[in-house]
Design an enzyme around this catalytic site. Structure first.
Site, mmCIF file in Angstrom:
data_model
loop_
_atom_site.group_PDB
_atom_site.id
_atom_site.type_symbol
_atom_site.label_atom_id
_atom_site.label_comp_id
_atom_site.label_asym_id
_atom_site.label_seq_id
_atom_site.Cartn_x
_atom_site.Cartn_y
_atom_site.Cartn_z
ATOM 1 N N SER A 129 0.824 -1.203 0.000
ATOM 2 C CA SER A 129 0.000 0.000 0.000
ATOM 3 C C SER A 129 0.862 1.259 0.000
ATOM 4 C CB SER A 129 -0.973 -0.051 1.185
ATOM 5 O OG SER A 129 -2.001 0.897 1.046
ATOM 6 N N ASP A 179 -9.785 -5.294 -4.353
ATOM 7 C CA ASP A 179 -9.225 -4.315 -3.422
ATOM 8 C C ASP A 179 -10.181 -3.132 -3.307
ATOM 9 O OD1 ASP A 179 -7.690 -2.281 -2.161
ATOM 10 O OD2 ASP A 179 -5.830 -3.171 -2.910
ATOM 11 N N HIS A 199 -7.516 -5.827 -0.142
ATOM 12 C CA HIS A 199 -6.348 -4.961 0.037
ATOM 13 C C HIS A 199 -5.336 -5.574 1.009
ATOM 14 C CE1 HIS A 199 -4.143 -1.212 -0.072
ATOM 15 N NE2 HIS A 199 -4.141 -1.159 1.246
#
Length: 272
Positions: free
Chosen positions: A95, A224, A252
């Site tokens: 991320s 996600d 995610h």
């Protein structure tokens, strides 16, 4: 605790276990090095030296009032890797940490980084603007800012539901993982988390991606709900030596909930 003090006086906490080729893990917002437990243990047992730090303002690192931006995040990593004299290192980021990996590798990594892996990454840029018309609207990030800055305890308690895809039919909330996410988030600085939203949403990694010659593996879940899947093929297309693996139905937070699959694919990429 193992820490270094970077040039502005902020202490950066890190874990450093094992010997062999180093793998450096970069966590996502608003978490800590602890979010890599499943990877740290797996790759340690594979014979690698595994290192993970808490980004400034996160986890056990110092809660500085300045520097909560991508340039400083990458500079902090450069100081850490220099202090540990890491060479031929593999850098893995999730991320926000994926953006941190790309910025660090492009600006500081020459001669130190051999490969990179970015997972559910914010690259090349998340926010919707004229150059990125299918990006995420500013209003979404403003909502995250409001919840983080002024209702953080409850907001962080609810955030893992979409993060791990537990709001999908047939999925069950894993309470331990949910509480661990909340624990990590609440360890950090509310100011750093608030300002970090701009860092992960508005930083543009286009030129960084284009500049890299090293092999880069791009992993992204097709379900996600935090960083849209369309980020991944755009990032991969900008790389000179990129490879994309997508996962139907993965969320995610797949490094935690789908660790067995993710670890296997990373190991295969590293060993090639």
């Amino acid at each position: 605790m193992s820490t270094i003090t970077v040039k502005d006086g902020t202490e950066i906490y890190y874990k450093d276990w094992g010997t062999g080729q180093p793998i450096v893990f970069h966590h996502g917002w608003p978490l800590s090095a602890d979010d890599w437990d499943a990877q740290m243990m797996f790759f340690l047992k594979q014979g690698y030296r595994v290192i993970a730090h808490d980004r400034r303002g996160h986890g056990r690192s110092g809660q500085s009032s300045e520097g909560n931006n991508m340039e400083t995040y990458a500079a902090d990593v450069a100081e850490l890797t220099a202090a540990l004299d890491l060479k031929d290192a593999i850098h893995i980021g999730h991320s926000t940490g994926g953006g941190e990996v790309i910025r660090y590798a492009a600006k500081y990594g020459k001669g130190r980084v051999s490969k990179a892996i970015i997972i559910s990454a914010v690259t090349p840029i998340m926010i919707k603007n004229e150059a990125n018309p299918d990006g995420v609207p500013l209003s979404v990030f403003d909502e995250i800012r409001e919840g983080t800055g002024f209702n953080r305890a409850q907001y962080f308690y609810d955030f893992p539901i979409a993060f791990y895809g537990w709001n999908r039919e047939g999925k069950t909330i894993q309470e331990g993982i949910k509480h661990n996410w909340w624990r990590q988030g609440m360890m950090g600085s509310v100011l750093a988390h608030y300002e970090g939203i701009k860092a992960f949403s508005e930083s543009d990694f286009t030129e960084d991606l284009k500049s890299l010659d090293i092999p880069v593996l791009v992993l992204h879940g097709e379900d996600d709900q935090i960083v849209p899947y369309n980020q991944a093929p755009k990032a991969a297309a900008l790389l000179k030596n990129g490879k994309l693996i997508s996962y139907p139905g993965f969320p995610h937070g797949m490094p935690t909930t789908e660790a067995e699959t993710i670890n296997k694919d990373i190991l295969e990429f590293i060993k090639k």
